[in-house]
Design an enzyme around this catalytic site. Structure first.
Site, mmCIF file in Angstrom:
data_model
loop_
_atom_site.group_PDB
_atom_site.id
_atom_site.type_symbol
_atom_site.label_atom_id
_atom_site.label_comp_id
_atom_site.label_asym_id
_atom_site.label_seq_id
_atom_site.Cartn_x
_atom_site.Cartn_y
_atom_site.Cartn_z
ATOM 1 N N ASP A 325 0.550 -5.137 -8.653
ATOM 2 C CA ASP A 325 -0.856 -5.142 -9.051
ATOM 3 C C ASP A 325 -1.655 -6.184 -8.273
ATOM 4 O O ASP A 325 -1.147 -7.264 -7.956
ATOM 5 C CB ASP A 325 -0.934 -5.442 -10.557
ATOM 6 C CG ASP A 325 -2.350 -5.466 -11.079
ATOM 7 O OD1 ASP A 325 -3.021 -4.418 -11.002
ATOM 8 O OD2 ASP A 325 -2.790 -6.530 -11.557
ATOM 9 N N GLU A 378 -1.016 -2.159 -4.701
ATOM 10 C CA GLU A 378 -2.411 -1.871 -5.009
ATOM 11 C C GLU A 378 -3.229 -2.870 -4.191
ATOM 12 O O GLU A 378 -3.374 -4.032 -4.578
ATOM 13 C CB GLU A 378 -2.718 -2.034 -6.499
ATOM 14 C CG GLU A 378 -4.147 -1.641 -6.827
ATOM 15 C CD GLU A 378 -4.737 -2.356 -8.027
ATOM 16 O OE1 GLU A 378 -5.754 -1.878 -8.553
ATOM 17 O OE2 GLU A 378 -4.204 -3.403 -8.430
#
Length: 658
Positions: A325, A378
């Site tokens: 993330d 990401e």
């Protein structure tokens, strides 16, 4: 619950019992010990014939540490840990009266004068939130996924389809008759596994399952990095869920958050009274977007903590991949900061050199130990080489989310079809950079929250057009280069924006248009996995060729997807308007008979059934730069995929006397 115990040689007294060797300490201090979960934390062991629990915690600035819990009425004057003599900052102790299942915390008296009660950073299990204590736990589970692991190993490094169903466990389905309760891990094993299998996804991806105190963070504010959340069951229950997915032929990817952590009193923040895991300077250590704290990637022990955590999930839980993330927030020192709110690196730039080095090492260690798993970034900027090997200067990830594609595509689809001819570049630009990284196309949870509405809700027009647009969007995604990810609810046209407090609106499947979208996704997954042209060269230009991207007036694009076998070629034509286009001519690479292998306007999906039935024969009409072409009917707001059924050569024609 049966506990797993370790037999240890009775070489020391209880008070000075240790699991650490001198070499362990050397690796830890150098930031190279990547199995710290075997040493730090709580471990049920037998020592001198006596079973008890060994505790070890890193807290170099503690003045004293004791273990507190129900076993001593939360009294910090007993069960003291002892600081190791080697200046490692590790405190440890063995207590025969503390057993499997006991809840505990560390009572820390800091050299700063602070008194803290902290959960164990390496705990395998936690109390149910909002309670915050750790639990002594040795998971016992007999895995039955050997066939899956062998298959995974045999496919390592080979082209394979990745179609990922992204799930937030707490809101996938609710038991409304049971006080709006979420399912538990065993119930997910019964319902979610079969659902994902029926729809044909190759992988499931969970928003962070690691323990987190605030449910509304969706799991992205972690305190228990080594524990699946107790909201849905025990660690063994979660192992069972992963095992069931594997036995069903489905891989499991976990969201992983090494970018920041919350400031909860029982968590990592100021763990021993000092900024142990995070930077002390808020210009480096505080995240303004999420009011959380940033790991100090320059500290050896912190890097070892994080990389150990990554390997822990791959080893102990047989996880198949980690989606990392907020990578962009790690790469840039000035991320979401104004001038004066950040500190340049030693060269005067905005790159976070320590974070970059950490990400490279993380990927190197993961792939060295588990080459058949995957890491996915990401990363929302144009940082070069995110999914390129570190020896070529890249960060070393296996894949990267294609955020630009997601933004441009959703912006295009939100536009009324009558105006799309003015925005043709939005839908074609992605191919300009599609092969610069190993891209995954995400239609993720971030795109259906915070007032953005659902995917269906973004589509313009009346119900017929909205659903046709949604089917068009998914069909375009599955035929575009790259791997695929779809957040739960999108697969049946969830109408309302996603909320973590609600279950998905499963009642919508009573309506034919919603059920049709679900059938479409099932067929797209089947088609995607069956057609090598759609995945063999997902990341290489040799698997894609434009036929025509310039028909702005009609808002039509056409392209080829190819595999090694020249007959493994697909011609994809997308009509982004609600107009049926008759006698539309498209250039094709081979003379022969072509068949419409897929059409998103099929009535089984809720479409208007404008199909190209039977075999389509090429004409010697040169078109789109080729020698042959086909005339077909373009369905409205739909994708039509043509497949070569039989190539006709000059020899065939001579044989027939033509």
């Amino acid at each position: 619950m049966e506990s797993t115990t370790l037999e240890m040689e009775p070489t020391t007294t209880f008070q000075h019992f240790t699991l650490f060797t001198d070499y362990d300490i050397h690796l830890f201090r150098a930031g190279k010990h990547f199995k710290l979960y075997e040493k730090l934390g709580s471990h049920v062991v037998k020592h001198g014939g006596t079973e008890g629990t060994y505790f070890a915690v890193w807290a170099p600035n503690a003045k004293s540490i004791s273990v507190i819990g129900n076993f001593n009425n939360w009294n910090n004057s007993s069960h003291h840990l002892h600081a190791r003599w080697d200046e490692s900052g590790i405190w440890e102790g063995f207590f025969p009266d503390i057993k499997h299942g006991e809840i505990y915390k560390y009572a820390i008296q800091s050299t700063t004068g602070d008194y803290l009660e902290k959960a164990d950073p390496f705990a395998r299990y936690y109390e149910m939130p909002p309670q915050t204590a750790s639990v002594v736990w040795e998971p016992h589970y007999e895995w039955k996924d050997q066939k899956w692991l062998e298959r995974r190993k045999s496919l390592a490094g080979k082209p394979q389809p990745y179609s990922v169903y992204e799930v937030h466990l707490g809101s996938w389905k609710k038991k409304y008759e049971d006080n709006n309760r979420s399912l538990n891990y065993p119930e997910f094993a019964q319902e979610l596994v079969q659902y994902v299998k029926d729809l044909g996804f190759t992988h499931v991806e969970f928003l962070p399952v690691m323990e987190h105190p605030f449910y509304g963070s969706w799991g992205y504010q972690l305190t228990g990095y080594f524990a699946p959340t107790s909201r849905y069951g025990s660690p063994s229950d979660f192992m069972y869920l992963v095992d069931c997915f594997h036995q069903a032929g489905i891989g499991v990817i976990l969201d992983w958050v090494p970018s920041h952590f919350p400031g909860d009193a029982h968590g990592l923040y100021k763990f021993d009274g000092t900024h142990l895991f995070e930077h002390a300077d808020p210009r480096l250590g505080f995240h303004p977007d999420w009011s959380s704290y940033i790991f100090n990637y320059g500290r050896n022990e912190v890097r070892a903590f994080l990389i150990s955590n990554a390997l822990f999930w791959l080893e102990q839980y047989h996880i198949d991949g980690l989606r990392v993330d907020a990578v962009a927030s790690m790469l840039y020192l000035d991320y979401s900061r104004k001038a004066g709110e950040w500190i340049p690196n030693k060269y005067g730039g905005n790159e976070n050199l320590e974070a970059i080095a950490f990400l490279k090492e993380f990927n190197e260690v993961v792939y060295a130990n588990y080459p058949d798993t995957i890491t996915v970034a990401e990363e929302s900027t144009s940082w070069s080489g995110v999914s390129r090997p570190t020896f070529l200067g890249g960060l070393g990830f296996g894949q990267k989310w294609m955020m630009g594609w997601m933004h441009d595509t959703l912006s295009y689809f939100k536009t009324d079809p009558i105006h799309r001819k003015y925005h043709q570049n939005d839908i074609t630009f992605s191919v300009m950079y599609a092969f610069t990284e190993n891209f995954m196309l995400p239609l993720s949870h971030d795109e259906v929250v915070h007032g953005k509405g659902s995917l269906l809700g973004r589509m313009p027009g009346d119900d017929w057009r909205r659903f046709a647009n949604l089917r068009l969007l998914f069909s375009y995604m599955f035929t575009h280069p790259g791997t695929k990810l779809l957040f739960m609810g999108g697969e049946f046209g969830q109408a309302m924006e996603w909320s973590h407090d609600r279950g998905l609106d499963w009642n919508l499947l009573q309506h034919p248009l919603h059920a049709g979208v679900q059938t479409l996704i099932k067929d797209l997954n089947t088609f995607y996995k069956a057609e090598k042209a759609l995945y063999q060269y997902a990341f290489e230009a040799k698997g894609f060729q434009w036929i025509d991207y310039s028909d702005r007036e009609n808002s039509v694009i056409a392209y080829q997807r190819m595999a090694d076998d020249k007959e493994d070629v697909l011609v994809i034509v997308c009509n982004f308007t609600p107009e049926v286009r008759y006698h539309y001519r498209v250039g094709v690479p081979y003379r022969g008979m072509w068949k419409e292998a897929f059409n998103s306007d099929n009535s089984r999906y809720g479409g208007s059934d404008v199909l190209n039935a039977g075999l389509l024969s090429t004409s010697p009409v040169k078109y789109h730069g080729g020698d042959y072409s086909i005339s077909l009917t373009l369905p409205p707001l739909a994708v039509s995929v043509l497949k070569l059924e039989k190539e006709i050569t000059e020899f065939d024609l001579q044989e027939k006397g033509t």
